[in-house]
Design a protein around this motif. Sequence first.
Motif, PDB file in Angstrom:
ATOM      1  N   ASP A 261      21.710  39.231 -35.866  1.00  0.00           N
ATOM      2  CA  ASP A 261      21.490  39.008 -34.428  1.00  0.00           C
ATOM      3  C   ASP A 261      22.543  39.979 -33.759  1.00  0.00           C
ATOM      4  N   PHE A 262      21.862  40.837 -33.103  1.00  0.00           N
ATOM      5  CA  PHE A 262      22.586  42.070 -32.273  1.00  0.00           C
ATOM      6  C   PHE A 262      23.206  41.520 -31.089  1.00  0.00           C
ATOM      7  N   SER A 263      22.734  40.330 -30.569  1.00  0.00           N
ATOM      8  CA  SER A 263      23.255  39.817 -29.550  1.00  0.00           C
ATOM      9  C   SER A 263      24.750  39.223 -29.667  1.00  0.00           C
TER      10      SER A 263
ATOM     11  N   SER B 105      16.299  52.307 -32.937  1.00  0.00           N
ATOM     12  CA  SER B 105      16.086  51.056 -32.006  1.00  0.00           C
ATOM     13  C   SER B 105      17.419  50.551 -31.538  1.00  0.00           C
ATOM     14  N   LEU B 106      18.606  50.771 -32.002  1.00  0.00           N
ATOM     15  CA  LEU B 106      19.689  50.511 -31.654  1.00  0.00           C
ATOM     16  C   LEU B 106      20.075  51.270 -30.066  1.00  0.00           C
ATOM     17  N   TYR B 107      19.498  52.404 -30.240  1.00  0.00           N
ATOM     18  CA  TYR B 107      19.541  53.170 -28.901  1.00  0.00           C
ATOM     19  C   TYR B 107      18.516  52.656 -27.658  1.00  0.00           C
TER      20      TYR B 107
ATOM     21  N   MET C  30      13.950  42.472 -31.480  1.00  0.00           N
ATOM     22  CA  MET C  30      15.045  43.541 -31.002  1.00  0.00           C
ATOM     23  C   MET C  30      14.074  45.082 -31.075  1.00  0.00           C
ATOM     24  N   PHE C  31      13.253  44.888 -31.932  1.00  0.00           N
ATOM     25  CA  PHE C  31      12.370  46.087 -32.048  1.00  0.00           C
ATOM     26  C   PHE C  31      11.174  45.962 -30.988  1.00  0.00           C
ATOM     27  N   VAL C  32      10.843  47.092 -30.299  1.00  0.00           N
ATOM     28  CA  VAL C  32       9.714  47.196 -29.242  1.00  0.00           C
ATOM     29  C   VAL C  32       8.605  47.560 -30.015  1.00  0.00           C
ATOM     30  N   ARG C  33       7.679  46.875 -29.824  1.00  0.00           N
ATOM     31  CA  ARG C  33       6.496  47.218 -30.644  1.00  0.00           C
ATOM     32  C   ARG C  33       6.007  48.328 -29.863  1.00  0.00           C
ATOM     33  N   GLY C  34       5.152  49.021 -30.781  1.00  0.00           N
ATOM     34  CA  GLY C  34       4.490  50.154 -30.360  1.00  0.00           C
ATOM     35  C   GLY C  34       5.278  51.594 -30.566  1.00  0.00           C
TER      36      GLY C  34
ATOM     37  N   TYR D 259      24.609  50.177 -42.599  1.00  0.00           N
ATOM     38  CA  TYR D 259      23.195  50.031 -43.031  1.00  0.00           C
ATOM     39  C   TYR D 259      22.592  50.104 -41.743  1.00  0.00           C
ATOM     40  N   LEU D 260      23.238  50.202 -40.425  1.00  0.00           N
ATOM     41  CA  LEU D 260      22.520  50.590 -39.230  1.00  0.00           C
ATOM     42  C   LEU D 260      22.350  51.938 -38.998  1.00  0.00           C
ATOM     43  N   ARG D 261      22.617  52.774 -39.871  1.00  0.00           N
ATOM     44  CA  ARG D 261      22.356  54.239 -39.843  1.00  0.00           C
ATOM     45  C   ARG D 261      20.912  54.652 -39.620  1.00  0.00           C
TER      46      ARG D 261
END
Lengths: 420, 249
Positions: free
Chosen positions: A387-389, A308-310, B1-5, A301-303
């Motif tokens: 929570d990715f941390s 964002s993960l990058y 986690m997601f950067v806005r914009g 599901y992270l695909r």
Amino acid sequence: ADIISTVEFNHTGELLATGDKGGRVVIFQREQESKNQPHRRGEYNVYSTFQSHEPEFDYLKSLEIEEKINKIRWLPQQNAAYFLLSTNDKTVKLWKVSERDKRPEGYNLKDEDGRLRDPSMITMLRVPVLRPMDLMVEATPRRVFANAHTYHINSISVNSDYETYMSADDLRINLWNFEITNQSFNIVDIKPANMEELTEVITAAEFHPHECNTFVYSSSKGTIRLCDMRTAALCDRHAKFFEEPEDPSNRSFFSEIISSISDVKFSHSGRYIMTRDYLTVKVWDLNMENRPIETYQVHDYLRSKLCSLYENDCIFDKFECVWNGSDSVIMTGSYNNFFRMFDRNTKRDVTLEASRENSKPRAILKPRKVCVGGKRRKDEISVDSLDFSKKILHTAWHPSENIIAVAATNNLYIFQDKVN
Amino acid sequence: MFVRGLKRKCFDGEEDIEGTLAGIKAIPSYNLQRQSLLDMSLVKLQLCHMLVEPNLCRSVLIANTVRQIQEEMTQDGTWQMINTQNTGQASLDRLVSTDILCRSSRDQAEGKHVPGYGTFNKDFESDQAQDSSETMSTASSVQAPRNLQSNVWEMENPQENKGNFQKSLDQIFETLENKSPNSVEDLFSEVDNSYYDLDTMLTGMMSNTKMGHCDSLETFSSPTNTASNSNCKSDLNDLDHIVEILVES
């Protein structure tokens, strides 16, 4: 408590070692099972704690050398003492962990405090005797293997001959003899003559469990090379090359990054290797190089979130993977303190969580599920709530029993099979 | 986690867009995303230098991603398109300084172009017209190939470069200081705060001549000047001198 950076059972499973970001090693020992309390099946208690590595400063490059323990590997036990290798980015150390429960008393030349006695006052000779004392576990560094790696050490592996071991950094692999600290053989070197041409690094390496001449190493391009040390002193030419052809339908700018292998492990049988890349775990048969025999999706599901993960660098997280004692189940970690187990025979898989809030001690772990879209059921968690941390990068499986150790940031969890 | 914009739509599953008419309409969006990915990657590589112990694997993977994007941009003719739109007057100074700050500026797909330099000013946290900032970065990247090739790589005029460098260095510092607190925080959220002060950054710049990790980022050589290595290194000695001045003042 510091962030745990490595977890490893010894060959009998009696001891469990953890290394942390502060350079400390903590060893747990399984207590003897007692007939009086059959429900307490051998719990692990702290056995020894010592500072393995200290932070250093490389004056030539003006760079700090982290004391974080990258890997711990146990040597098989050959006498009463235990030996383990621990490494940070640059230096490997061999530690001896031994017990002392007797103390000699009655020296001739010094008194009980250790002060020297006046020789003229000694009128008779006596033989010192050993008297029992409180158990003391001491760790002493027996060898320091330093100054052999320009780049950061990512793996160490003890050879099945128990005389040699290898250490691998981003571009080179060195072979050591345990007795010799001022020399090592370089057996793999992928550093290009012109560093500007560098496009691939070594990410993990391991010796074959039985054949002392065979080892594998994985790369950031998703390939595994098996080398035979008998063919040449420098194993730059592989004996086998494992690579799965790319799936064109899944191609993206992140394809290479997610194909980078973060861990490679031989099965106990020596017939298979398991590799972990960002989204999958793959099992390869040593006899088939063109594709893996099994592929397991860890968190597919992270695909769709790779961008964002990058951005937040999570895509570079290096997850490890482990086999159980019989090579029938494999385990690896994920985010949100989840870890996954795959049964190779039944093809069933389960997601569990290592968290104090969500499970009481001795309670049976409840399987967790990530909801990928549409309606979220009651117990499911949605991808955006993960929570990715809280990532589980390091896990270990007891060599013969169903006991696992899971490192969740700075907490260590030990889980066992349910007792019937 | 997601950067806005930042657009969440990712590149996964998208096939290469051929130069069909219908495709051209879809291209701007894809190009913007690709450009922003490129910008992000370049910033990540720059941040590498500020960290004390950079991760070689990560740097290599990011550099490969940058190269891949640039190759694609050249292949599908986007690069030519952008070249003809020569609008903004990107500051040469900024280009020079960014190059010296970050060795990764060398991964210019065999010296063809240096996109995304203007992005050092790009505000990742901006909720406003993404397009305008994109245009700016695209436009400044137009200037890149010509300016770089004429000034940075050939180093014919070290004196001029020095002056330019000092000016641009000031600009860079200004940029960092003037960034809104949020953006700075997010930009460096992964970075340990102790590495975040001027001293470390300067140290990072001065350590550009060191081997190991920094060498790894020199993945692309400039075809126009194969001796660029040594030229840049001698320029870095000038850099040391300039940095000393800055620190003392």
